[in-house]
Design a protein around this motif. Structure first.
Motif, PDB file in Angstrom:
ATOM      1  N   TYR A  35       0.828  -1.206   0.000  1.00 45.11           N
ATOM      2  CA  TYR A  35       0.000   0.000   0.000  1.00 45.11           C
ATOM      3  C   TYR A  35       0.864   1.257   0.000  1.00 45.11           C
ATOM      4  O   TYR A  35       0.655   2.186  -0.786  1.00 45.11           O
ATOM      5  CB  TYR A  35      -0.909  -0.043   1.226  1.00 45.11           C
ATOM      6  CG  TYR A  35      -1.639   1.238   1.540  1.00 45.11           C
ATOM      7  CD1 TYR A  35      -2.616   1.732   0.694  1.00 45.11           C
ATOM      8  CD2 TYR A  35      -1.357   1.934   2.715  1.00 45.11           C
ATOM      9  CE1 TYR A  35      -3.297   2.901   0.999  1.00 45.11           C
ATOM     10  CE2 TYR A  35      -2.032   3.099   3.028  1.00 45.11           C
ATOM     11  CZ  TYR A  35      -2.999   3.579   2.168  1.00 45.11           C
ATOM     12  OH  TYR A  35      -3.664   4.739   2.475  1.00 45.11           O
ATOM     13  N   SER A  76      -5.799   2.450   8.338  1.00 45.39           N
ATOM     14  CA  SER A  76      -6.058   3.851   8.685  1.00 45.39           C
ATOM     15  C   SER A  76      -4.837   4.484   9.340  1.00 45.39           C
ATOM     16  O   SER A  76      -4.452   5.613   9.013  1.00 45.39           O
ATOM     17  CB  SER A  76      -7.260   3.938   9.635  1.00 45.39           C
ATOM     18  OG  SER A  76      -8.437   3.490   9.010  1.00 45.39           O
ATOM     19  N   SER A  79      -2.204   4.932   6.750  1.00 46.33           N
ATOM     20  CA  SER A  79      -2.549   6.071   5.905  1.00 46.33           C
ATOM     21  C   SER A  79      -2.125   7.379   6.557  1.00 46.33           C
ATOM     22  O   SER A  79      -1.579   8.275   5.902  1.00 46.33           O
ATOM     23  CB  SER A  79      -4.059   6.081   5.643  1.00 46.33           C
ATOM     24  OG  SER A  79      -4.446   7.247   4.952  1.00 46.33           O
ATOM     25  N   ASN A  80      -2.355   7.488   7.862  1.00 47.11           N
ATOM     26  CA  ASN A  80      -1.950   8.704   8.576  1.00 47.11           C
ATOM     27  C   ASN A  80      -0.436   8.876   8.569  1.00 47.11           C
ATOM     28  O   ASN A  80       0.079   9.984   8.387  1.00 47.11           O
ATOM     29  CB  ASN A  80      -2.454   8.651  10.020  1.00 47.11           C
ATOM     30  CG  ASN A  80      -3.958   8.811  10.107  1.00 47.11           C
ATOM     31  OD1 ASN A  80      -4.575   9.425   9.246  1.00 47.11           O
ATOM     32  ND2 ASN A  80      -4.560   8.241  11.132  1.00 47.11           N
ATOM     33  N   THR A  83       0.602   9.931   5.146  1.00 39.69           N
ATOM     34  CA  THR A  83       0.241  11.338   4.952  1.00 39.69           C
ATOM     35  C   THR A  83       1.251  12.257   5.617  1.00 39.69           C
ATOM     36  O   THR A  83       1.693  13.254   5.033  1.00 39.69           O
ATOM     37  CB  THR A  83      -1.159  11.613   5.527  1.00 39.69           C
ATOM     38  OG1 THR A  83      -2.121  10.827   4.833  1.00 39.69           O
ATOM     39  CG2 THR A  83      -1.527  13.081   5.377  1.00 39.69           C
ATOM     40  N   ILE A  95      -4.227  10.482  -0.376  1.00 38.85           N
ATOM     41  CA  ILE A  95      -4.174   9.030  -0.298  1.00 38.85           C
ATOM     42  C   ILE A  95      -5.438   8.514   0.352  1.00 38.85           C
ATOM     43  O   ILE A  95      -6.071   9.194   1.154  1.00 38.85           O
ATOM     44  CB  ILE A  95      -2.952   8.562   0.509  1.00 38.85           C
ATOM     45  CG1 ILE A  95      -2.985   9.187   1.905  1.00 38.85           C
ATOM     46  CG2 ILE A  95      -1.672   8.907  -0.194  1.00 38.85           C
ATOM     47  CD1 ILE A  95      -1.864   8.724   2.790  1.00 38.85           C
ATOM     48  N   ILE A  97      -7.874   6.065   2.791  1.00 36.48           N
ATOM     49  CA  ILE A  97      -7.750   5.653   4.182  1.00 36.48           C
ATOM     50  C   ILE A  97      -7.459   4.171   4.312  1.00 36.48           C
ATOM     51  O   ILE A  97      -6.935   3.717   5.308  1.00 36.48           O
ATOM     52  CB  ILE A  97      -9.042   6.014   4.945  1.00 36.48           C
ATOM     53  CG1 ILE A  97      -8.837   5.854   6.454  1.00 36.48           C
ATOM     54  CG2 ILE A  97     -10.212   5.182   4.482  1.00 36.48           C
ATOM     55  CD1 ILE A  97      -9.986   6.400   7.259  1.00 36.48           C
ATOM     56  N   SER A  98      -7.812   3.385   3.315  1.00 37.41           N
ATOM     57  CA  SER A  98      -7.591   1.950   3.388  1.00 37.41           C
ATOM     58  C   SER A  98      -7.027   1.459   2.076  1.00 37.41           C
ATOM     59  O   SER A  98      -6.577   2.232   1.245  1.00 37.41           O
ATOM     60  CB  SER A  98      -8.906   1.226   3.698  1.00 37.41           C
ATOM     61  OG  SER A  98      -9.801   1.368   2.616  1.00 37.41           O
ATOM     62  N   SER A 103     -12.094   5.700  -0.780  1.00 38.30           N
ATOM     63  CA  SER A 103     -12.110   6.381   0.508  1.00 38.30           C
ATOM     64  C   SER A 103     -12.207   7.886   0.324  1.00 38.30           C
ATOM     65  O   SER A 103     -11.848   8.441  -0.705  1.00 38.30           O
ATOM     66  CB  SER A 103     -10.838   6.031   1.288  1.00 38.30           C
ATOM     67  OG  SER A 103     -10.716   6.840   2.419  1.00 38.30           O
ATOM     68  N   PRO A 106      -7.656  10.392   4.506  1.00 37.73           N
ATOM     69  CA  PRO A 106      -7.153   9.907   5.778  1.00 37.73           C
ATOM     70  C   PRO A 106      -7.921  10.459   6.965  1.00 37.73           C
ATOM     71  O   PRO A 106      -8.479  11.547   6.910  1.00 37.73           O
ATOM     72  CB  PRO A 106      -5.698  10.410   5.789  1.00 37.73           C
ATOM     73  CG  PRO A 106      -5.704  11.584   4.880  1.00 37.73           C
ATOM     74  CD  PRO A 106      -6.709  11.282   3.823  1.00 37.73           C
TER      75      PRO A 106
END
Length: 218
Positions: A35, A76, A79-80, A83, A95, A97-98, A103, A106
């Motif tokens: 990912y 999640s 993703s954070n 980010t 981007i 979240i999953s 999505s 984030p």
């Protein structure tokens, strides 16, 4: 909703079972890496972001809702972390979240006041933080020395002093990459608990306010 197997895995991790943590890494590390790798070419950076996601999950365990699907929660957090990295590097952090593409973006899992409190801590508080962390790191490294945990110490030195990625450390020490991640996670957890044991005000370390204070002899 999380299935029974996921709930059991989370409970085993909370109970401090090392094999449960390795099982979590083995189950999700590859997918999280893929990912992140879609947005970042450098493998070492991807590994670091994924490791930060696992550490973020460990820090969230005291308040984790077991009814929430584990996969979506891990993605999640990842993703954070991704980010944050993209923002620091000046890239647009658009981007999902999953792992899916539908999505809305984030989502933050930290409290709304935490970022502000971190930004506006006084120099005095920062000095307290540094002193507390130095003491906790010294205590943990001395403990590993006194108990002969030399492989853990070598792993820690290669990661945190030499700046090597998990894969390179695993090759250097001839151990599985999951073991490297486990040592890194263990060290961060032990240091966090030792800082907690110093009973510093939650105003200094709000990240530790809701976490238990348990230090084993590992």
């Amino acid at each position: 909703m999380a299935n029974q197997a996921e709930k059991l895995l989370v409970q085993r991790i909370r109970d401090g079972q090392e094999e449960a943590w390795q099982e979590l890494i083995g189950q999700f590390e590859g997918r999280l890496f893929a990912y992140v790798h879609r947005r970042i070419a450098d493998r070492a950076t991807c590994e670091d972001i994924v490791q930060e996601a696992f550490i973020g999950f460990a820090n969230s365990l005291p308040n984790f809702d077991e009814n929430r699907p584990l996969e979506s929660f891990l993605f999640s957090i990842c993703s954070n972390k991704l980010t944050d990295h993209l923002r620091r590097s000046g890239r647009r952090p658009a981007i999902p979240i999953s792992a899916t593409e539908d999505s809305q973006g984030p989502r933050s899992f930290t409290g709304p006041g935490r970022a502000a409190s971190t930004l506006f801590r006084s120099q005095e508080r920062k000095n307290i933080e540094v002193a507390a962390l130095e003491e906790a790191i010294r205590e943990q490294t001395e403990h590993w020395k006194s108990t002969g945990k030399w492989e853990k110490l070598k792993c820690l030195e290669l990661i945190m002093v030499c700046g090597m990625a998990n894969r390179a450390v695993a090759d250097q020490l001839n151990i599985p990459q999951t073991q490297v991640a486990n040592y890194k996670f263990e060290f961060v957890t032990r240091v966090r608990d030792r800082v907690k044991s110093q009973r510093i005000s939650a105003d200094i370390f709000p990240e530790l306010a809701d976490q238990t204070n348990e230090i084993s002899d590992a």
